[in-house]
Design a protein around this motif. Structure first.
Motif, PDB file in Angstrom:
ATOM      1  N   ALA A  14      -8.340  39.190   1.875  1.00 30.65           N
ATOM      2  CA  ALA A  14      -7.260  39.647   0.866  1.00 30.65           C
ATOM      3  C   ALA A  14      -7.682  39.847  -0.327  1.00 30.65           C
ATOM      4  CB  ALA A  14      -6.004  38.768   1.291  1.00 30.65           C
ATOM      5  N   ALA A  15      -8.461  38.808  -0.651  1.00 28.77           N
ATOM      6  CA  ALA A  15      -8.934  38.759  -2.249  1.00 28.77           C
ATOM      7  C   ALA A  15      -9.986  40.207  -2.517  1.00 28.77           C
ATOM      8  CB  ALA A  15      -9.589  37.538  -2.467  1.00 28.77           C
ATOM      9  N   GLU A  17      -9.822  42.793  -0.732  1.00 30.61           N
ATOM     10  CA  GLU A  17      -8.941  43.948  -0.698  1.00 30.61           C
ATOM     11  C   GLU A  17      -8.422  44.239  -2.145  1.00 30.61           C
ATOM     12  OE1 GLU A  17      -6.585  43.526   2.859  1.00 30.61           O
ATOM     13  OE2 GLU A  17      -8.319  43.938   4.198  1.00 30.61           O
ATOM     14  N   THR A  18      -7.714  43.075  -2.554  1.00 31.14           N
ATOM     15  CA  THR A  18      -7.002  43.385  -3.800  1.00 31.14           C
ATOM     16  C   THR A  18      -8.067  43.868  -4.996  1.00 31.14           C
ATOM     17  OG1 THR A  18      -5.628  41.678  -3.244  1.00 31.14           O
ATOM     18  CG2 THR A  18      -5.935  41.665  -5.477  1.00 31.14           C
ATOM     19  N   HIS A  19      -9.277  43.114  -4.891  1.00 31.86           N
ATOM     20  CA  HIS A  19     -10.385  43.535  -5.800  1.00 31.86           C
ATOM     21  C   HIS A  19     -10.569  44.991  -5.685  1.00 31.86           C
ATOM     22  CE1 HIS A  19     -13.818  42.636  -8.409  1.00 31.86           C
ATOM     23  NE2 HIS A  19     -14.668  43.648  -7.852  1.00 31.86           N
ATOM     24  N   ILE A  22      -7.687  47.128  -7.030  1.00 33.51           N
ATOM     25  CA  ILE A  22      -7.754  47.338  -8.392  1.00 33.51           C
ATOM     26  C   ILE A  22      -8.798  48.100  -9.020  1.00 33.51           C
ATOM     27  CG2 ILE A  22      -8.102  45.864 -10.635  1.00 33.51           C
ATOM     28  CD1 ILE A  22      -6.876  43.541  -8.847  1.00 33.51           C
ATOM     29  N   ALA A  47      -2.158  49.670  -8.705  1.00 30.12           N
ATOM     30  CA  ALA A  47      -2.673  48.922  -7.524  1.00 30.12           C
ATOM     31  C   ALA A  47      -1.623  47.945  -6.697  1.00 30.12           C
ATOM     32  CB  ALA A  47      -3.782  47.744  -8.298  1.00 30.12           C
ATOM     33  N   VAL A  49      -0.106  45.182  -7.837  1.00 23.11           N
ATOM     34  CA  VAL A  49      -0.341  43.988  -8.059  1.00 23.11           C
ATOM     35  C   VAL A  49       0.233  43.383  -9.325  1.00 23.11           C
ATOM     36  CG1 VAL A  49      -2.274  43.838  -6.739  1.00 23.11           C
ATOM     37  CG2 VAL A  49      -2.590  44.032  -9.134  1.00 23.11           C
ATOM     38  N   THR A  53      -2.947  39.218 -11.867  1.00 19.59           N
ATOM     39  CA  THR A  53      -3.741  39.394 -10.784  1.00 19.59           C
ATOM     40  C   THR A  53      -5.033  40.205 -11.381  1.00 19.59           C
ATOM     41  OG1 THR A  53      -2.031  39.100  -9.431  1.00 19.59           O
ATOM     42  CG2 THR A  53      -4.048  40.330  -8.514  1.00 19.59           C
ATOM     43  N   SER A  57      -8.696  38.442 -11.025  1.00 16.95           N
ATOM     44  CA  SER A  57      -9.573  39.397  -9.679  1.00 16.95           C
ATOM     45  C   SER A  57     -10.883  39.940 -10.395  1.00 16.95           C
ATOM     46  CB  SER A  57      -9.034  40.202  -8.986  1.00 16.95           C
ATOM     47  OG  SER A  57      -9.611  40.959  -8.194  1.00 16.95           O
TER      48      SER A  57
END
Length: 213
Positions: A14-15, A17-19, A22, A47, A49, A53, A57
């Motif tokens: 998940a981290a 994918e978030t990165h 972004i 993004a 978020v 975040t 991130s």
């Protein structure tokens, strides 16, 4: 014995994918609006978020633009090209692989390159990120130049350093921009650059007398 801290694979994924989300948002907004006119809040909104975040991130805008440069320089196609080159022994084939590989990287990273090149005079952070991307690109070409030198296929008047410079001339961002502005297809451009760089770098093949009739 101390227990190792538990790391959830789901959280790690998940981290990541978030990165990636972004960076994609930053890349798009920097290209559409310019680096100076894009805020961290706008990146967060695109993004999907929270603003915090983005900072945890990746970081602020300087960190975002640097991460984009690093992401582009680490394109997996570059690794594949260098792996192929390390196993090839024919100079022209090495240049053919280099031409098609650098063309593919340029195509895949077109938006990132546009962001870096269009905004590098507007902010020192962008200039630094662009310089980093260029250094890493040239370092990859330097490894290809070293391979050609090790195989002793370069012309007698060309050493490794000059070979790297010639590779940058034919396969750097300016060269690809020029042939694309002419409206050439990626395939046509890669074939032409292969021919031209081969003439500039490699010893000509030995002359073979015509076969007797």
């Amino acid at each position: 014995m101390a227990r190792r801290p538990y790391v959830s694979r789901v959280r790690v994924q998940a981290a990541l994918e978030t990165h990636a989300a972004i960076l994609d948002a930053a890349r798009t907004l920097f290209a559409e609006q310019g680096y100076a006119r894009t805020s961290v809040a706008a990146v967060a909104e695109r993004a999907g978020v929270a603003v915090n975040t983005v900072y945890t991130s990746v970081g602020g805008k300087p960190a975002l633009i640097r991460a984009l440069g690093e992401d582009g320089a680490a394109d997996e196609v570059t690794r594949e090209v260098l792996d192929q080159v390390s196993r090839l022994t024919d100079g022209r084939e090495i240049l053919r692989v280099t031409a098609h590989g650098t063309g593919e990287v340029t195509r895949r990273q077109a938006t990132t390159l546009k962001v870096l090149l269009d905004n590098r005079t507007s902010d020192p952070a962008v200039a630094d990120a662009a310089a980093l991307a260029v250094r890493r690109y040239r370092a990859s070409l330097g490894r290809i130049a070293a391979r050609l030198a090790d195989l002793a296929v370069l012309r007698d008047d060309i050493d490794r350093t000059r070979a790297e410079e010639i590779l940058w001339f034919y396969f750097g961002t300016s060269a690809w921009n020029a042939v694309r502005e002419l409206g050439w297809s990626w395939e046509t451009a890669a074939d032409w650059l292969t021919t031209q760089s081969s003439s500039a770098l490699l010893e000509p093949p030995p002359h073979r007398p015509p076969a007797p009739s």
